[in-house]
Design an enzyme around this catalytic site. Structure first.
Site, PDB file in Angstrom:
ATOM      1  N   ASP A  67      65.373  43.315  50.793  1.00 13.20           N
ATOM      2  CA  ASP A  67      64.461  44.047  49.925  1.00 13.20           C
ATOM      3  C   ASP A  67      63.584  44.965  50.765  1.00 13.20           C
ATOM      4  OD1 ASP A  67      64.110  44.046  47.174  1.00 13.20           O
ATOM      5  OD2 ASP A  67      62.304  42.823  47.239  1.00 13.20           O
ATOM      6  N   TYR A  69      60.069  46.459  52.045  1.00 22.99           N
ATOM      7  CA  TYR A  69      58.707  45.932  52.061  1.00 22.99           C
ATOM      8  C   TYR A  69      57.971  46.428  50.811  1.00 22.99           C
ATOM      9  CZ  TYR A  69      59.567  44.967  57.036  1.00 22.99           C
ATOM     10  OH  TYR A  69      60.078  44.506  58.230  1.00 22.99           O
ATOM     11  N   PHE A  80      63.832  46.327  57.828  1.00 26.53           N
ATOM     12  CA  PHE A  80      62.953  45.781  58.867  1.00 26.53           C
ATOM     13  C   PHE A  80      62.000  46.820  59.471  1.00 26.53           C
ATOM     14  CE2 PHE A  80      66.581  42.776  58.981  1.00 26.53           C
ATOM     15  CZ  PHE A  80      65.895  41.602  58.663  1.00 26.53           C
ATOM     16  N   HIS A 189      67.699  33.871  59.682  1.00 26.94           N
ATOM     17  CA  HIS A 189      66.869  35.062  59.442  1.00 26.94           C
ATOM     18  C   HIS A 189      65.695  35.061  60.420  1.00 26.94           C
ATOM     19  CE1 HIS A 189      64.244  37.883  57.256  1.00 26.94           C
ATOM     20  NE2 HIS A 189      65.358  38.311  56.686  1.00 26.94           N
TER      21      HIS A 189
END
Length: 223
Positions: A67, A69, A80, A189
């Protein structure tokens, strides 16, 4: 087609997707939400930033996120990554920590991963938009149909790519990848919620070893 502003080589390989009903429905949903006063991240001009920064012909490594941010000023259309001046979120800090552990590179003082993207690291989120302060809010509007198609076209039309699948969500995309043609590295993760499980996966050095073994340029993981 002219309405989708995306880098030309991507436009060529994704042309059929842009014509499909689900893609028109995504556009209609976003238009309706904005008219209703909803704040959507990233800004419209950055929705396809990962594609614009890393043309199809230049992709050598693929990192799959989930997703964008959902905080003000964070999302920039690459998984990221955050713009200069925005503090790196916890997952990104852990990515930098692993790079330091793996390669001995210093931890950067910003979180803009554009330097990776320009070297062929395709930073793909499965969802390309999100409502402000509402994580996962656009997970069912059709974006995954589109980004699954993106992964398939990479798998089908290229060879020797390195896919980095961090966490269960990203690993759920593994069936879209032809592992006879490509390399897949998996790990936990980088989220703090996984504890220390992400660390010492050596994915950054392993990626470069794979690229060099194919006669390709290795990635300079400094930013």
């Amino acid at each position: 087609m002219a309405e989708v502003r995306i880098e030309e080589s991507w436009k060529n390989v994704l042309e059929e997707e842009f014509k499909k009903p689900y893609f028109r429905e995504i556009k209609q949903f976003l238009t309706t939400e904005k008219k209703a006063g909803k704040i959507i991240y990233p800004p419209g001009k950055l929705i396809f930033n990962a594609f614009d920064q890393t043309p199809f012909d230049e992709v050598s490594v693929v990192i799959i996120g989930q997703d964008p941010y959902h905080g003000p000023g964070q999302a920039m259309g690459m998984c990221f990554s955050v713009p200069p001046g925005v503090n790196p979120p916890p997952s990104l800090k852990n990515i930098f920590k692993e790079i330091n552990l793996d390669l001995g590179l210093p931890v950067p003082n910003h979180g803009d991963l554009s330097a990776w993207a320009k070297q062929g690291v395709f930073l793909l989120n499965a969802m390309l938009t999100v409502e402000k302060s509402n994580a996962g809010s656009h997970s069912k509007i059709g974006w995954q149909i589109f980004t699954d198609a993106v992964i398939r076209v990479l798998s089908d039309q290229k060879k020797g790519l390195v896919f980095l699948l961090w966490g269960k969500f990203a690993q759920g995309k593994i069936d879209l990848i032809d592992q006879l043609k490509h390399f897949v590295l998996t790990s936990a993760h980088p989220s703090p919620f996984t504890g220390n499980a992400f660390f010492n996966n050596h994915h950054f050095s392993k990626t470069n070893e794979i690229l060099v073994s194919q006669g390709k340029e290795e990635i300079d993981w400094r930013i």
